[in-house]
Design a protein around this motif. Structure first.
Motif, PDB file in Angstrom:
ATOM      1  N   VAL A  20       0.837  -1.202   0.000  1.00 46.55           N
ATOM      2  CA  VAL A  20       0.000   0.000   0.000  1.00 46.55           C
ATOM      3  C   VAL A  20       0.868   1.246   0.000  1.00 46.55           C
ATOM      4  O   VAL A  20       0.656   2.189  -0.785  1.00 46.55           O
ATOM      5  N   GLY A  21       1.867   1.271   0.875  1.00 47.69           N
ATOM      6  CA  GLY A  21       2.736   2.433   0.963  1.00 47.69           C
ATOM      7  C   GLY A  21       3.497   2.706  -0.313  1.00 47.69           C
ATOM      8  O   GLY A  21       3.642   3.860  -0.738  1.00 47.69           O
ATOM      9  N   ALA A  22       3.993   1.636  -0.950  1.00 48.24           N
ATOM     10  CA  ALA A  22       4.735   1.822  -2.199  1.00 48.24           C
ATOM     11  C   ALA A  22       3.841   2.399  -3.286  1.00 48.24           C
ATOM     12  O   ALA A  22       4.281   3.245  -4.084  1.00 48.24           O
ATOM     13  N   ARG A  23       2.590   1.956  -3.335  1.00 49.61           N
ATOM     14  CA  ARG A  23       1.665   2.487  -4.337  1.00 49.61           C
ATOM     15  C   ARG A  23       1.402   3.978  -4.094  1.00 49.61           C
ATOM     16  O   ARG A  23       1.362   4.784  -5.039  1.00 49.61           O
ATOM     17  N   LEU A  24       1.241   4.363  -2.841  1.00 50.77           N
ATOM     18  CA  LEU A  24       0.998   5.767  -2.519  1.00 50.77           C
ATOM     19  C   LEU A  24       2.242   6.614  -2.774  1.00 50.77           C
ATOM     20  O   LEU A  24       2.138   7.766  -3.212  1.00 50.77           O
ATOM     21  N   ARG A  25       3.413   6.063  -2.487  1.00 46.99           N
ATOM     22  CA  ARG A  25       4.653   6.794  -2.794  1.00 46.99           C
ATOM     23  C   ARG A  25       4.786   7.013  -4.291  1.00 46.99           C
ATOM     24  O   ARG A  25       5.188   8.093  -4.748  1.00 46.99           O
ATOM     25  N   HIS A  26       4.421   6.002  -5.078  1.00 47.40           N
ATOM     26  CA  HIS A  26       4.470   6.124  -6.535  1.00 47.40           C
ATOM     27  C   HIS A  26       3.521   7.213  -7.024  1.00 47.40           C
ATOM     28  O   HIS A  26       3.771   7.856  -8.046  1.00 47.40           O
ATOM     29  N   ALA A  27       2.434   7.430  -6.269  1.00 46.41           N
ATOM     30  CA  ALA A  27       1.466   8.475  -6.632  1.00 46.41           C
ATOM     31  C   ALA A  27       1.924   9.864  -6.202  1.00 46.41           C
ATOM     32  O   ALA A  27       1.209  10.843  -6.435  1.00 46.41           O
ATOM     33  N   GLY A  28       3.088   9.950  -5.559  1.00 42.45           N
ATOM     34  CA  GLY A  28       3.652  11.246  -5.212  1.00 42.45           C
ATOM     35  C   GLY A  28       3.533  11.646  -3.759  1.00 42.45           C
ATOM     36  O   GLY A  28       3.888  12.768  -3.391  1.00 42.45           O
ATOM     37  N   HIS A  29       3.076  10.738  -2.903  1.00 43.94           N
ATOM     38  CA  HIS A  29       2.915  11.079  -1.496  1.00 43.94           C
ATOM     39  C   HIS A  29       4.188  10.756  -0.712  1.00 43.94           C
ATOM     40  O   HIS A  29       4.988   9.906  -1.106  1.00 43.94           O
ATOM     41  N   ASP A  30       4.355  11.438   0.407  1.00 46.51           N
ATOM     42  CA  ASP A  30       5.448  11.188   1.344  1.00 46.51           C
ATOM     43  C   ASP A  30       4.924  10.210   2.383  1.00 46.51           C
ATOM     44  O   ASP A  30       4.063  10.561   3.194  1.00 46.51           O
ATOM     45  N   VAL A  31       5.419   8.971   2.369  1.00 42.86           N
ATOM     46  CA  VAL A  31       4.811   7.904   3.156  1.00 42.86           C
ATOM     47  C   VAL A  31       5.798   7.347   4.180  1.00 42.86           C
ATOM     48  O   VAL A  31       6.928   6.989   3.847  1.00 42.86           O
ATOM     49  N   ALA A  32       5.343   7.253   5.428  1.00 46.30           N
ATOM     50  CA  ALA A  32       6.088   6.570   6.484  1.00 46.30           C
ATOM     51  C   ALA A  32       5.240   5.404   6.977  1.00 46.30           C
ATOM     52  O   ALA A  32       4.006   5.457   6.947  1.00 46.30           O
ATOM     53  N   LEU A  33       5.915   4.349   7.418  1.00 46.79           N
ATOM     54  CA  LEU A  33       5.217   3.192   7.973  1.00 46.79           C
ATOM     55  C   LEU A  33       5.790   2.938   9.355  1.00 46.79           C
ATOM     56  O   LEU A  33       6.993   2.693   9.510  1.00 46.79           O
ATOM     57  N   ALA A  34       4.947   3.014  10.366  1.00 46.50           N
ATOM     58  CA  ALA A  34       5.353   2.748  11.739  1.00 46.50           C
ATOM     59  C   ALA A  34       5.054   1.298  12.084  1.00 46.50           C
ATOM     60  O   ALA A  34       3.901   0.861  12.020  1.00 46.50           O
ATOM     61  N   THR A  35       6.091   0.568  12.438  1.00 41.04           N
ATOM     62  CA  THR A  35       5.934  -0.837  12.787  1.00 41.04           C
ATOM     63  C   THR A  35       7.130  -1.277  13.616  1.00 41.04           C
ATOM     64  O   THR A  35       7.921  -0.443  14.075  1.00 41.04           O
ATOM     65  N   HIS A  36       7.313  -2.575  13.802  1.00 41.35           N
ATOM     66  CA  HIS A  36       8.355  -3.087  14.680  1.00 41.35           C
ATOM     67  C   HIS A  36       9.715  -3.139  13.979  1.00 41.35           C
ATOM     68  O   HIS A  36       9.805  -3.204  12.753  1.00 41.35           O
ATOM     69  N   TYR A  39      10.791  -5.429  10.977  1.00 42.35           N
ATOM     70  CA  TYR A  39      10.326  -5.190   9.613  1.00 42.35           C
ATOM     71  C   TYR A  39      10.920  -3.925   8.997  1.00 42.35           C
ATOM     72  O   TYR A  39      10.519  -3.534   7.904  1.00 42.35           O
ATOM     73  N   ALA A  40      11.870  -3.315   9.688  1.00 39.16           N
ATOM     74  CA  ALA A  40      12.498  -2.102   9.156  1.00 39.16           C
ATOM     75  C   ALA A  40      13.121  -2.326   7.776  1.00 39.16           C
ATOM     76  O   ALA A  40      12.944  -1.496   6.875  1.00 39.16           O
ATOM     77  N   PRO A  41      13.869  -3.425   7.546  1.00 35.15           N
ATOM     78  CA  PRO A  41      14.426  -3.629   6.207  1.00 35.15           C
ATOM     79  C   PRO A  41      13.355  -3.722   5.124  1.00 35.15           C
ATOM     80  O   PRO A  41      13.538  -3.203   4.018  1.00 35.15           O
ATOM     81  N   LEU A  42      12.242  -4.393   5.422  1.00 35.06           N
ATOM     82  CA  LEU A  42      11.159  -4.522   4.448  1.00 35.06           C
ATOM     83  C   LEU A  42      10.551  -3.165   4.134  1.00 35.06           C
ATOM     84  O   LEU A  42      10.261  -2.849   2.971  1.00 35.06           O
ATOM     85  N   VAL A  43      10.356  -2.342   5.160  1.00 35.10           N
ATOM     86  CA  VAL A  43       9.777  -1.010   4.982  1.00 35.10           C
ATOM     87  C   VAL A  43      10.699  -0.137   4.136  1.00 35.10           C
ATOM     88  O   VAL A  43      10.269   0.520   3.176  1.00 35.10           O
ATOM     89  N   ARG A  44      11.966  -0.134   4.479  1.00 35.65           N
ATOM     90  CA  ARG A  44      12.923   0.726   3.762  1.00 35.65           C
ATOM     91  C   ARG A  44      13.151   0.246   2.331  1.00 35.65           C
ATOM     92  O   ARG A  44      13.329   1.058   1.421  1.00 35.65           O
ATOM     93  N   ALA A  45      13.124  -1.070   2.119  1.00 35.71           N
ATOM     94  CA  ALA A  45      13.294  -1.595   0.756  1.00 35.71           C
ATOM     95  C   ALA A  45      12.159  -1.124  -0.150  1.00 35.71           C
ATOM     96  O   ALA A  45      12.357  -0.936  -1.359  1.00 35.71           O
ATOM     97  N   ALA A  46      10.970  -0.920   0.424  1.00 28.57           N
ATOM     98  CA  ALA A  46       9.827  -0.441  -0.353  1.00 28.57           C
ATOM     99  C   ALA A  46       9.880   1.061  -0.606  1.00 28.57           C
ATOM    100  O   ALA A  46       8.977   1.617  -1.240  1.00 28.57           O
ATOM    101  N   GLY A  47      10.927   1.729  -0.107  1.00 24.99           N
ATOM    102  CA  GLY A  47      11.086   3.158  -0.321  1.00 24.99           C
ATOM    103  C   GLY A  47      10.321   4.015   0.659  1.00 24.99           C
ATOM    104  O   GLY A  47      10.095   5.205   0.409  1.00 24.99           O
ATOM    105  N   LEU A  48       9.935   3.431   1.804  1.00 20.80           N
ATOM    106  CA  LEU A  48       9.140   4.140   2.797  1.00 20.80           C
ATOM    107  C   LEU A  48      10.003   4.520   3.995  1.00 20.80           C
ATOM    108  O   LEU A  48      10.991   3.848   4.307  1.00 20.80           O
ATOM    109  N   GLU A  49       9.627   5.587   4.660  1.00 23.13           N
ATOM    110  CA  GLU A  49      10.296   5.953   5.909  1.00 23.13           C
ATOM    111  C   GLU A  49       9.865   4.996   7.003  1.00 23.13           C
ATOM    112  O   GLU A  49       8.676   4.702   7.161  1.00 23.13           O
ATOM    113  N   PHE A  50      10.826   4.498   7.767  1.00 24.56           N
ATOM    114  CA  PHE A  50      10.524   3.599   8.880  1.00 24.56           C
ATOM    115  C   PHE A  50      10.432   4.382  10.178  1.00 24.56           C
ATOM    116  O   PHE A  50      11.289   5.210  10.478  1.00 24.56           O
ATOM    117  N   ARG A  51       9.365   4.131  10.942  1.00 22.34           N
ATOM    118  CA  ARG A  51       9.239   4.660  12.293  1.00 22.34           C
ATOM    119  C   ARG A  51       8.974   3.499  13.234  1.00 22.34           C
ATOM    120  O   ARG A  51       8.156   2.630  12.939  1.00 22.34           O
TER     121      ARG A  51
END
Length: 428
Positions: A20-36, A39-51
């Motif tokens: 979901v985050g990668a699709r929104l980033r592709h649409a031009g949004h600034d996306v962060a994903l807060a999780t444990h 999963y930080a490597p998975l979040v960052r690999a998708a081009g999302l900010e990890f929190r």
């Protein structure tokens, strides 16, 4: 727009939101994903900010977990642990949400607490659920199992399930609201305010498995699965490709985040069942630690152990898949068009297992507790044989895959975000 997605729990509770985050980033949004942290490597690999969120379940799994306990005492202990997890999660969600956040996207596991954040910051939110948890006459709540209670009973059970969730979040909600400077309000009060306001909830599963209930309020939508992100040019590791090329399509066996501490026993069971069925196999280690050798990496000629490999790449190369039937894994097997041998463990897994069987794309579910019985090898081998040889199962699975191919779950989320942004005046 600055968007924060919050997701907590196991891999299956988190990974879909990277897509979901990668699709929104592709649409031009600034996306962060807060999780444990896990999963930080998975979040960052998708081009999302990890929190970071606390209470990472992977760091708390027991080394020698007992067999699933369905007794009242076992359920009470599970509830206590869930409440403790939620309590710790509340503070982390508050720290992850900054004043610059313009939109909150709340997962199934974070929505009850996330509603308090949306209220405190005065920002819009959109709930993205992975299970059909709203009460309906069509079926009982997924966490209650696969048995229908009749239309009245199903709705009553659905309402009770929501009240249980509210109760679990009671202490955490009280503390979080105090921290945020909000007036006291119970989780039930906050939830009912959202329902009365007609807040939309998008559900990331396929109507191939669960048609949208007609008695749901209009704001509850079923949009299709959200798949974990993986690189467009991603390929299976060379050892996996070599193994696949060396013989006929194998059978996958994995239990995801289930059965921690049961690896040695389950590995032996899986190997014996595969060989009795006369098929090759791929064991995914998961939290159980399945392996074909003492070091967790050794491979026999007919069986290979793998770690985290995208199901989107692996499952289409299998002749059948044996798994615990978490929502995401159940959908991934169906998307691949291969039959499933469901081995549900707990929570919503019996629900998804029954859905696959009713669709004709799976064998009769084999409950996880059956793997502790004396005839476990025989029963698992017979199910594997049926899954790999039944033309009807293959035809139904392939047909379901064709129907799912037309769905665009993340695209529907992107549309909903744009509509919400326009309604809130957040567009440029």
């Amino acid at each position: 727009m600055k968007i924060l997605i919050t997701a907590a729990g196991s891999y299956g509770d988190v990974a879909p939101y990277t897509g979901v985050g990668a699709r929104l980033r592709h649409a031009g949004h600034d996306v962060a994903l807060a999780t444990h942290d896990a999963y930080a490597p998975l979040v960052r690999a998708a081009g999302l900010e990890f929190r970071r969120l606390p209470a990472d379940p992977r760091t708390r799994r027991p080394d020698n977990a007992p067999a699933p306990d369905a007794s009242p005492g076992g359920k009470r202990d599970l509830m206590r642990r869930a409440a403790a997890f939620i309590q710790e999660l509340g503070g982390g969600l508050a720290e992850a949400t900054t004043e610059s956040t313009e939109l909150l996207l709340l997962s199934t596991t974070t929505a009850p607490l996330g509603r308090q954040l949306a209220e405190a910051y005065g920002i819009p939110s959109l709930e993205l659920g992975l299970q059909p948890n709203a009460p309906t006459g069509d079926f009982a709540p997924p966490v209650s199992g696969a048995r229908s209670l009749g239309r009245w009973g199903n709705r009553a059970a659905g309402r009770l399930s929501l009240r249980i969730v509210d109760r679990l979040h009671g202490d955490a909600t009280r503390d979080l609201r105090a921290r945020l400077g909000l007036p006291p309000a119970s989780p039930r009060t906050v939830r009912r305010r959202a329902e009365a306001a007609g807040r939309p909830v998008l559900h990331g599963f396929s109507e191939v498995l669960v048609p949208r209930p007609a008695d749901w309020r209009s704001e509850l939508e079923v949009v299709g699965n959200w798949w974990p992100w993986h690189a467009p040019d991603a390929q299976l590791p060379s050892p996996v490709e070599d193994f696949l090329a060396a013989g006929p399509p194998p059978v996958f066996i994995g239990f995801g985040s289930m059965a921690a501490g049961q690896g040695e026993r389950l590995s032996g069971l899986a190997v014996r069942a595969l060989r009795r069925a006369g098929v090759r196999g791929v064991l995914q280690s998961g939290w159980a630690g399945l392996a074909t050798g003492p070091d967790g990496n050794a491979a026999a000629d007919d069986i290979l152990t793998v770690g985290e490999v995208p199901h989107a790449l692996l499952f289409p190369r299998m002749s059948a898949v044996v798994h615990h039937c978490g929502a995401g894994t159940a959908a991934a097997g169906l998307r691949a068009g291969v039959p499933t041998v469901p081995v549900p463990v707990t929570a919503d897994q019996p629900f998804w297992a029954a859905r696959l069987a009713a669709l004709g794309a799976a064998t009769t579910p084999l409950p996880f507790r059956a793997l502790f019985a004396d005839d476990a090898v025989t029963r698992l081998a017979e199910a594997i044989t049926q899954a790999t040889t039944s033309p009807a199962l293959h035809e139904r699975a392939a047909g379901a895959a064709r129907r799912m191919a037309s769905e665009d779950g993340t695209g529907e989320v992107a549309k909903a975000v744009e509509a919400l942004a326009a309604a809130e005046g957040l567009t440029d």
